[in-house]
Design an enzyme around this catalytic site. Sequence first.
Site, mmCIF file in Angstrom:
data_model
loop_
_atom_site.group_PDB
_atom_site.id
_atom_site.type_symbol
_atom_site.label_atom_id
_atom_site.label_comp_id
_atom_site.label_asym_id
_atom_site.label_seq_id
_atom_site.Cartn_x
_atom_site.Cartn_y
_atom_site.Cartn_z
ATOM 1 N N ASP A 42 19.091 -18.893 90.586
ATOM 2 C CA ASP A 42 18.755 -17.918 91.630
ATOM 3 C C ASP A 42 17.298 -17.493 91.499
ATOM 4 O O ASP A 42 16.624 -17.854 90.544
ATOM 5 C CB ASP A 42 19.656 -16.677 91.478
ATOM 6 C CG ASP A 42 19.484 -16.081 90.095
ATOM 7 O OD1 ASP A 42 20.190 -16.530 89.162
ATOM 8 O OD2 ASP A 42 18.573 -15.228 89.909
ATOM 9 N N ASP B 15 16.340 -14.344 91.251
ATOM 10 C CA ASP B 15 16.358 -12.964 90.742
ATOM 11 C C ASP B 15 16.153 -11.985 91.909
ATOM 12 O O ASP B 15 16.778 -12.143 92.973
ATOM 13 C CB ASP B 15 15.315 -12.796 89.623
ATOM 14 C CG ASP B 15 15.630 -11.565 88.772
ATOM 15 O OD1 ASP B 15 16.799 -11.393 88.409
ATOM 16 O OD2 ASP B 15 14.717 -10.768 88.507
#
Length: 305
Positions: A222, A224
């Site tokens: 991802d 973040d």
Amino acid sequence: MAAKQENVFVGVIGGSGLYHLDNLTFIKHVNPETPWGFPSSPIAICALPSGKQVAFLARHGTGHSIAPSAVPARANIAALKSLGVRAILAFSAVGSLREEVRPGDFAIPSQIIDRTKGVRPASFFEGTSIVAHAAFGDPFSLKLSKWLEERVKAVLETSGNGAQLHSDKTIVCMEGPQFSTRAESKMYRAWGGDLINMSVLPESKLAREAELSYALIATATDYDSWREHEGSVTAAEVFKTLQTNAELSRKVAASVLDELHEAAAQGDILTEEVGSMKFAIMPRSEKQKEEDREKLRYVLPTYFS
Ligand SMILES: CSC[C@H]1O[C@H](OP(=O)(O)O)[C@H](O)[C@@H]1O
Ligand SMILES: Nc1ncnc2[nH]cnc12
């Protein structure tokens, strides 16, 4: 001291999503009781197609029941050392703090920024009458990390899913278990952080204290929480990529472990860690308790025998 496992020189630590190396042949479980307790879960001794054996440990337990702050890192590293492991290949699901490190990409970090909160026992010497200051300027094994780069890149290039390898990155290790705020995520970028996870510390510190070579293969899941016009990271977002990354991680492991076993057996990529604690430990004195020396003998027999 647990029984050394004949010819097991390499340990693999699996992170979130990687709970088994099911592309290898399971031989048995061993569960050493160390002076710091039992590891996260019984360690699987697995055979490569060549017959060489490796040790596999699920950092959070095979049922992912152990939170980052509660991982028994001292028991994990001590248990692997007790089996005869000399080099550790650790996998971790990480957040990306850089546009170019996309979810699904892999990275081999070279530096760490510690944002843990001091609630994790981070030294084998903690609570003993013996003081030691391990060198940690380069928190990962430089030779092992370099050795891995080309090999991991080659596996990713043949994987066909476009995953890229990024090297020489800085990973922020946060406490968790909640993810970062947007402000923290931006702050980590300003600090030069490229990746973020919740588990590389104290694991890497303890590997260094135990004179084990240690490298991390970070698998991005991802972005973040720093991207302005995007939602901040959620576990659901992470889970979308975990399995794909785990499958690729298994291919990487299967591709490098045979050669790594040979190198570890010969020690030619381990010289920089073996002996590194020789001058880190304060000289013996009558103030050092025998029971503490016996405890530390479990991970550093050279200096406490
Ligand atoms: C499931 S996202 C947060 C969780 O995943 C990572 O675990 P690991 O490093 O063991 O792969 C991260 O460190 C957190 O523990
Ligand atoms: N965004 C993130 N922060 C911390 N650890 C992670 N592991 C995977 N993604 C993460």
